[in-house]
Design an enzyme around this catalytic site. Structure first.
Site, PDB file in Angstrom:
ATOM      1  N   HIS A  49       8.070  -2.507  -7.584  1.00  0.00           N
ATOM      2  CA  HIS A  49       9.128  -3.406  -5.604  1.00  0.00           C
ATOM      3  C   HIS A  49       9.293  -4.645  -5.865  1.00  0.00           C
ATOM      4  O   HIS A  49       8.926  -5.351  -6.621  1.00  0.00           O
ATOM      5  CB  HIS A  49       8.581  -2.915  -4.295  1.00  0.00           C
ATOM      6  CG  HIS A  49       7.245  -3.772  -4.455  1.00  0.00           C
ATOM      7  ND1 HIS A  49       6.049  -3.084  -4.353  1.00  0.00           N
ATOM      8  CD2 HIS A  49       6.772  -4.751  -3.831  1.00  0.00           C
ATOM      9  CE1 HIS A  49       4.683  -4.045  -4.128  1.00  0.00           C
ATOM     10  NE2 HIS A  49       5.454  -4.782  -3.356  1.00  0.00           N
TER      11      HIS A  49
HETATM   12  P1  TYD Z   1       2.015   0.705  -1.670  1.00  0.00           P
HETATM   13  O1  TYD Z   1       2.320  -0.512  -0.933  1.00  0.00           O
HETATM   14  O2  TYD Z   1       2.207   1.687  -1.856  1.00  0.00           O
HETATM   15  O3  TYD Z   1       0.844  -0.288  -3.339  1.00  0.00           O
HETATM   16  P2  TYD Z   1       1.390  -0.287  -4.696  1.00  0.00           P
HETATM   17  O4  TYD Z   1       3.362  -0.180  -4.378  1.00  0.00           O
HETATM   18  O5  TYD Z   1       1.247  -1.992  -4.672  1.00  0.00           O
HETATM   19  O6  TYD Z   1       0.709   1.001  -4.793  1.00  0.00           O
HETATM   20  O7  TYD Z   1       0.187   0.276  -0.841  1.00  0.00           O
HETATM   21  C1  TYD Z   1      -0.641   1.433  -0.892  1.00  0.00           C
HETATM   22  C2  TYD Z   1      -1.290   2.022   0.750  1.00  0.00           C
HETATM   23  O8  TYD Z   1      -1.744   1.047   1.451  1.00  0.00           O
HETATM   24  C3  TYD Z   1      -0.282   2.660   1.506  1.00  0.00           C
HETATM   25  O9  TYD Z   1      -0.176   3.384   2.591  1.00  0.00           O
HETATM   26  C4  TYD Z   1       0.188   1.031   2.664  1.00  0.00           C
HETATM   27  C5  TYD Z   1      -1.078   0.930   2.652  1.00  0.00           C
HETATM   28  N1  TYD Z   1      -0.888  -1.021   2.757  1.00  0.00           N
HETATM   29  C6  TYD Z   1      -1.269  -1.625   3.835  1.00  0.00           C
HETATM   30  O10 TYD Z   1      -1.908  -0.779   5.034  1.00  0.00           O
HETATM   31  N2  TYD Z   1      -0.880  -2.729   4.497  1.00  0.00           N
HETATM   32  C7  TYD Z   1      -1.154  -3.665   3.157  1.00  0.00           C
HETATM   33  O11 TYD Z   1      -0.433  -4.918   3.573  1.00  0.00           O
HETATM   34  C8  TYD Z   1      -0.556  -3.180   1.927  1.00  0.00           C
HETATM   35  C9  TYD Z   1       0.082  -3.494   1.122  1.00  0.00           C
HETATM   36  C10 TYD Z   1      -0.683  -2.315   1.404  1.00  0.00           C
END
Ligand code: TYD
Length: 141
Positions: A49
């Site tokens: 992303h």
């Molecule tokens: P996500 O952004 O999908 O991680 P990546 O793209 O790096 O694989 O985040 C994973 C999960 O964590 C999603 O359910 C959202 C949650 N999350 C939070 O609650 N707070 C945060 O600061 C972040 C980065 C993620």
């Protein structure tokens, strides 16, 4: 391509090492959120992303991982494997993090609280977004 690696000062002696990070000093923005990832499986790709306004500094405080950066024109792969080294990520940088070692702990310092609406999760939307920005219109669609 502009890669902003940051080298942090190590405060240490034969008892061990300490790294201190302060906002607007080692970290070039106000830090509103910290999160970290660990136990990431080796075949997992995280990220995929970009952001509309969020800036980040990412630090692999233990172990190693790779990050592919893509500014919409070119891409580069950076290895993070030193606890005294960080990588600054501007908002409009597409990132994919992968090849985590089993012991990797990846810490992220972020300039904003978690806000899903700040994410650009589709690569084509990302290309459209930066194209619109260059045209002087930074409104996302
Ligand atoms: P996500 O952004 O999908 O991680 P990546 O793209 O790096 O694989 O985040 C994973 C999960 O964590 C999603 O359910 C959202 C949650 N999350 C939070 O609650 N707070 C945060 O600061 C972040 C980065 C993620």
């Amino acid at each position: 391509m502009d890669i902003h690696k940051l080298k942090f000062q190590m405060h240490g002696d034969n008892t061990g090492t300490l790294v201190a990070l302060e906002e607007f000093k080692e970290v070039p923005f106000q830090v509103k959120r910290v999160y970290y990832m660990y136990d990431t499986k080796n075949d997992v790709v995280r990220g995929r992303h970009a952001h509309k306004s969020l800036e980040q500094v990412i630090i692999c405080v233990h172990g190693s991982c790779k990050i592919k950066l893509d500014d919409g024109r070119e891409s580069e792969i950076v290895t993070l494997d030193k606890p005294n080294e960080g990588l600054y990520l501007s908002n409009t940088m597409w990132r994919e993090v992968y090849d985590f070692s089993p012991d990797a702990v990846l810490m992220v310092l972020a300039s904003e609280l978690y806000q899903e609406s700040d994410y650009i999760r589709d690569y084509k939307d990302f290309l459209d977004y930066i194209k619109n920005q260059k045209g002087g219109n930074d409104e996302a669609t």
